[in-house]
Structure formats: C-alpha cells, structure tokens
Design a protein around this motif. Structure first.
Motif, PDB file in Angstrom:
ATOM      1  N   ALA A 136       0.810  -1.219   0.066  1.00 41.17           N
ATOM      2  CA  ALA A 136      -0.018   0.059  -0.145  1.00 41.17           C
ATOM      3  C   ALA A 136       0.804   1.115   0.068  1.00 41.17           C
ATOM      4  O   ALA A 136       1.889   1.202   0.635  1.00 41.17           O
ATOM      5  CB  ALA A 136      -0.933  -0.068   0.948  1.00 41.17           C
ATOM      6  N   VAL A 137       0.351   2.227  -0.793  1.00 40.72           N
ATOM      7  CA  VAL A 137       1.198   3.457  -0.877  1.00 40.72           C
ATOM      8  C   VAL A 137       0.150   4.628  -0.193  1.00 40.72           C
ATOM      9  O   VAL A 137      -1.134   4.672  -0.615  1.00 40.72           O
ATOM     10  CB  VAL A 137       1.855   4.050  -2.153  1.00 40.72           C
ATOM     11  CG1 VAL A 137       2.992   3.139  -2.499  1.00 40.72           C
ATOM     12  CG2 VAL A 137       0.625   3.761  -2.959  1.00 40.72           C
ATOM     13  N   VAL A 138       0.478   5.417   0.524  1.00 39.09           N
ATOM     14  CA  VAL A 138      -0.469   6.521   1.053  1.00 39.09           C
ATOM     15  C   VAL A 138      -0.025   7.900   0.950  1.00 39.09           C
ATOM     16  O   VAL A 138       1.183   8.133   1.264  1.00 39.09           O
ATOM     17  CB  VAL A 138      -0.580   6.161   2.483  1.00 39.09           C
ATOM     18  CG1 VAL A 138      -1.816   6.800   3.363  1.00 39.09           C
ATOM     19  CG2 VAL A 138      -0.835   4.680   2.998  1.00 39.09           C
ATOM     20  N   HIS A 139      -0.889   8.726   0.789  1.00 34.14           N
ATOM     21  CA  HIS A 139      -0.643  10.245   0.717  1.00 34.14           C
ATOM     22  C   HIS A 139      -1.111  10.886   2.108  1.00 34.14           C
ATOM     23  O   HIS A 139      -2.534  10.877   1.947  1.00 34.14           O
ATOM     24  CB  HIS A 139      -1.193  10.688  -0.731  1.00 34.14           C
ATOM     25  CG  HIS A 139      -1.433  12.311  -0.444  1.00 34.14           C
ATOM     26  ND1 HIS A 139      -2.258  13.087  -0.609  1.00 34.14           N
ATOM     27  CD2 HIS A 139      -0.154  13.253  -0.639  1.00 34.14           C
ATOM     28  CE1 HIS A 139      -1.880  14.284  -0.543  1.00 34.14           C
ATOM     29  NE2 HIS A 139      -0.838  14.483  -0.382  1.00 34.14           N
ATOM     30  N   CYS A 150      -3.794   6.234   7.359  1.00 32.33           N
ATOM     31  CA  CYS A 150      -3.101   4.964   7.527  1.00 32.33           C
ATOM     32  C   CYS A 150      -3.733   3.826   8.110  1.00 32.33           C
ATOM     33  O   CYS A 150      -3.670   2.785   7.938  1.00 32.33           O
ATOM     34  CB  CYS A 150      -1.739   5.156   8.254  1.00 32.33           C
ATOM     35  SG  CYS A 150      -0.410   6.004   7.141  1.00 32.33           S
ATOM     36  N   VAL A 151      -4.672   4.278   9.149  1.00 32.94           N
ATOM     37  CA  VAL A 151      -5.377   3.254  10.095  1.00 32.94           C
ATOM     38  C   VAL A 151      -6.430   2.492   9.137  1.00 32.94           C
ATOM     39  O   VAL A 151      -6.436   1.180   9.215  1.00 32.94           O
ATOM     40  CB  VAL A 151      -5.965   4.066  11.164  1.00 32.94           C
ATOM     41  CG1 VAL A 151      -7.166   3.076  11.734  1.00 32.94           C
ATOM     42  CG2 VAL A 151      -5.220   4.597  12.316  1.00 32.94           C
ATOM     43  N   LYS A 152      -6.974   3.392   8.294  1.00 32.59           N
ATOM     44  CA  LYS A 152      -7.947   2.953   7.409  1.00 32.59           C
ATOM     45  C   LYS A 152      -7.503   1.921   6.307  1.00 32.59           C
ATOM     46  O   LYS A 152      -8.037   0.968   5.885  1.00 32.59           O
ATOM     47  CB  LYS A 152      -8.889   3.980   6.768  1.00 32.59           C
ATOM     48  CG  LYS A 152      -9.507   4.567   7.559  1.00 32.59           C
ATOM     49  CD  LYS A 152     -10.108   5.969   7.121  1.00 32.59           C
ATOM     50  CE  LYS A 152     -10.881   6.919   8.116  1.00 32.59           C
ATOM     51  NZ  LYS A 152     -11.351   8.118   8.049  1.00 32.59           N
ATOM     52  N   VAL A 153      -6.176   2.266   6.024  1.00 29.27           N
ATOM     53  CA  VAL A 153      -5.672   1.370   5.080  1.00 29.27           C
ATOM     54  C   VAL A 153      -5.236   0.027   5.828  1.00 29.27           C
ATOM     55  O   VAL A 153      -5.446  -1.022   5.249  1.00 29.27           O
ATOM     56  CB  VAL A 153      -4.211   1.935   4.357  1.00 29.27           C
ATOM     57  CG1 VAL A 153      -3.386   0.943   3.634  1.00 29.27           C
ATOM     58  CG2 VAL A 153      -4.583   2.901   3.348  1.00 29.27           C
ATOM     59  N   ILE A 154      -4.501   0.084   6.883  1.00 29.88           N
ATOM     60  CA  ILE A 154      -4.149  -1.104   7.599  1.00 29.88           C
ATOM     61  C   ILE A 154      -5.593  -1.966   7.870  1.00 29.88           C
ATOM     62  O   ILE A 154      -5.466  -3.239   7.546  1.00 29.88           O
ATOM     63  CB  ILE A 154      -3.407  -0.874   8.794  1.00 29.88           C
ATOM     64  CG1 ILE A 154      -2.061  -0.241   8.518  1.00 29.88           C
ATOM     65  CG2 ILE A 154      -3.400  -1.881   9.841  1.00 29.88           C
ATOM     66  CD1 ILE A 154      -1.249   0.298   9.802  1.00 29.88           C
ATOM     67  N   ARG A 155      -6.572  -1.349   8.207  1.00 31.91           N
ATOM     68  CA  ARG A 155      -7.771  -2.198   8.544  1.00 31.91           C
ATOM     69  C   ARG A 155      -8.514  -2.783   7.206  1.00 31.91           C
ATOM     70  O   ARG A 155      -8.639  -3.993   7.205  1.00 31.91           O
ATOM     71  CB  ARG A 155      -8.918  -1.294   8.776  1.00 31.91           C
ATOM     72  CG  ARG A 155      -8.798  -0.742  10.439  1.00 31.91           C
ATOM     73  CD  ARG A 155      -9.902  -0.205  11.202  1.00 31.91           C
ATOM     74  NE  ARG A 155      -9.795   0.223  12.201  1.00 31.91           N
ATOM     75  CZ  ARG A 155     -10.117   1.567  12.883  1.00 31.91           C
ATOM     76  NH1 ARG A 155     -10.799   2.322  12.132  1.00 31.91           N
ATOM     77  NH2 ARG A 155      -9.749   1.809  14.157  1.00 31.91           N
ATOM     78  N   LEU A 156      -8.208  -2.048   5.963  1.00 36.84           N
ATOM     79  CA  LEU A 156      -8.614  -2.771   4.832  1.00 36.84           C
ATOM     80  C   LEU A 156      -7.607  -3.849   4.545  1.00 36.84           C
ATOM     81  O   LEU A 156      -8.201  -5.002   4.082  1.00 36.84           O
ATOM     82  CB  LEU A 156      -8.561  -1.679   3.797  1.00 36.84           C
ATOM     83  CG  LEU A 156      -9.043  -2.014   2.171  1.00 36.84           C
ATOM     84  CD1 LEU A 156      -9.767  -0.967   1.497  1.00 36.84           C
ATOM     85  CD2 LEU A 156      -7.844  -2.713   1.581  1.00 36.84           C
TER      86      LEU A 156
END
Ligand SMILES: [Zn+2]
Length: 284
Positions: A136-139, A150-156
């Motif tokens: 995953a890459v996050v802005h 970042c929390v939402k990406v990890i949960r996904l």
C-alpha cells in the motif's frame, strides 16, 4: 535515516526496513537527477504545477529507465487530500479513467504495478504485508492524517487480505518535519480526540499556533494498529529543511515541483494490464 541509493545514477532513498522483502522494488525519489529548471529543478514528476510538459515527460522517462520499469506500469492518482483507498485486485483488467482516480491511497497484491504517491511536504507512507505480499502507498498530508488514512488502509489490509499487524512493515517517507510545520487552530482542531495527540501536536500558546509532527502522527497511528515499533522506519528528512534535496511546497512559497515515491511487487512475467484500451495511468 533512510539510506541513499543510486539506480543508474538516479538518486533516491530506500528504506532499510524493506531490505528483507526481496519481492519489492521501491524508491522515495528526491528532486535531483532530472531535467526541469528553476523552481522545478530538476526531477519534477507533476504535469500540474506549471512546469514544461516536455521536461516532465523526460523526467518520467529517466525514472522508467533508471529502474527498468516500463512507463505503462506506473500508476499515479489524482490525490485529493481525502481518505479514499483504491484497491487493485489481480483480476482487474480495466481501471477507471485517470480523471476518476480521486484517491489518496492504493492497495494491491498485483505484481508489476508501480504504485505512486507525489509529494512536496506531505507524508508518503508505504505499508507492506511481507507474508501475504500486499502493498500500500498512502498520501498523508494534514487532512489525510487527521482522517487517519493509515489506520483505514491497515484495516482494509486486515479485512480484505487477512493481513496480520505483526507482518506489516512501514516506511514513513520524507515530509515537512515538526521543525518547520507551524499550523493554525483549524488544522490542530481537525485532530479532535486522536489518540496520542500530545506526542505530535505541540501548542505555541503565545501565538495561538501549533507545531505539527506529521511523520510522528502517522507512526503513532500505525503503532496503535498493532504494528511492532521495530517494523516502522522514519526517513529522518524534513523536506523544508532540505530544499536542495526535496521539493517543499511551504518552503518554496507554493511554486515548486513534486517528487515521486513508488513501490512495486516484482513481476515474474510481463505485465500488460495497464496498457489495455491504450490507457496509461502514470500521466495525470
Ligand atoms: Zn524542517
């Protein structure tokens, strides 16, 4: 601090924490090694900031050549400072047109796709499940960080890929640092009751301002998801303090380029997906 790397004489930073992931190619590029001039000197990767188009095209070619990744395999978002996550499944053959890619994070387990985040002070965060091989890459600017992207990406990653926090590795790339990031009460208030706020938001009472440590705010979010501290690496660079190395939106007064940060799962066979229908996704 992220160590400096050279790929065919193009400098970039590459996180030590990913060294064990031999299935990955990644780079946090700097502003160095390109062809753009003046405010955009030299490796400006954005077509939207007023730079000459032919120079930006040359910069993209330099990047593709340096890492031996065809241009068609890069995917760039329309970053909108939100918390939308674009998930790319292995079987996805058609993506929306580029104009519909209004997201601030990408998650995929698909090999051969170089997923990109552009920055000039905002935080590029890379997350890797080393076991499931999901990346995953996050802005994460202040808005995205306040939205806990970042929390939402990890949960996904946990929900859709079965990722376990202890298998997730995180690299928090170059961004504006606490040293340089004074914000007003509107920005500070956006963090509401976020956990550990006192560790990244520091009141400057006399001025009614705050100092915001965006890398630390993202590190805390990732930690609070259960990712071990030793799995998380900070770049150690402030973009505003190091404008010879990085573009800085605030440091430049607003007229500047964008550096590219990308990550890809190495492929074992040629990837043709992004060339379907003659669409390309690296070009904004
Ligand atoms: Zn600084």
């Amino acid at each position: 601090m992220f160590p400096l790397a050279q790929n065919n004489s193009l400098p970039s930073l590459q996180a030590s924490v990913f060294a064990e992931c031999d299935f990955l190619t990644h780079a946090f590029c700097t502003r160095q090694g390109g062809t753009s001039l003046e405010d955009y000197a030299s490796l400006n990767m954005s077509f939207r900031e007023g730079d000459e188009e032919f120079l930006v095209l040359q910069n993209w070619s330099k990047l593709a050549d340096a890492f031996a990744i065809p241009l068609e395999q890069f995917l760039v978002l329309n970053q909108v400072h939100g918390d939308g996550i674009f998930v790319i499944k292995p079987q996805d053959l058609n993506f929306p047109s580029h104009n519909e890619l209004n997201y601030d994070a990408i998650v995929t387990n698909r090999p051969g796709l170089a997923i990109c985040i552009k920055t000039a002070d905002c935080v590029p965060v890379f997350l890797v499940d080393k076991v499931k091989r999901v990346i995953a890459v996050v802005h994460a600017g202040w808005r995205g960080t306040a939205l806990a992207i970042c929390v939402k990406v990890i949960r996904l990653m946990q929900d859709q890929y079965g990722s376990l926090p202890q298998n997730i590795i995180a690299a928090i790339g170059p961004s504006i640092g606490r040293c340089c990031y004074e914000v007003d009460s509107i920005t500070a208030d956006a963090f509401g009751t976020q956990k550990d706020k006192e560790s990244f938001l520091f009141p400057q009472t006399a001025k009614n301002k705050w100092l915001l440590d965006l890398p630390e705010a993202n590190r805390r979010q990732i930690l609070n998801c259960g990712v071990p501290e030793t799995n998380i690496e900070l770049s150690g660079y402030c973009t505003m303090c190091n404008q010879d190395i990085f573009f800085s939106h605030r440091g430049s007064g607003g007229i500047t380029g964008r550096q590219i940060n990308f990550m890809m799962i190495k492929e074992t066979k040629p990837c043709t997906v992004t060339t379907l229908n003659n669409k390309v996704y690296w070009r904004e």
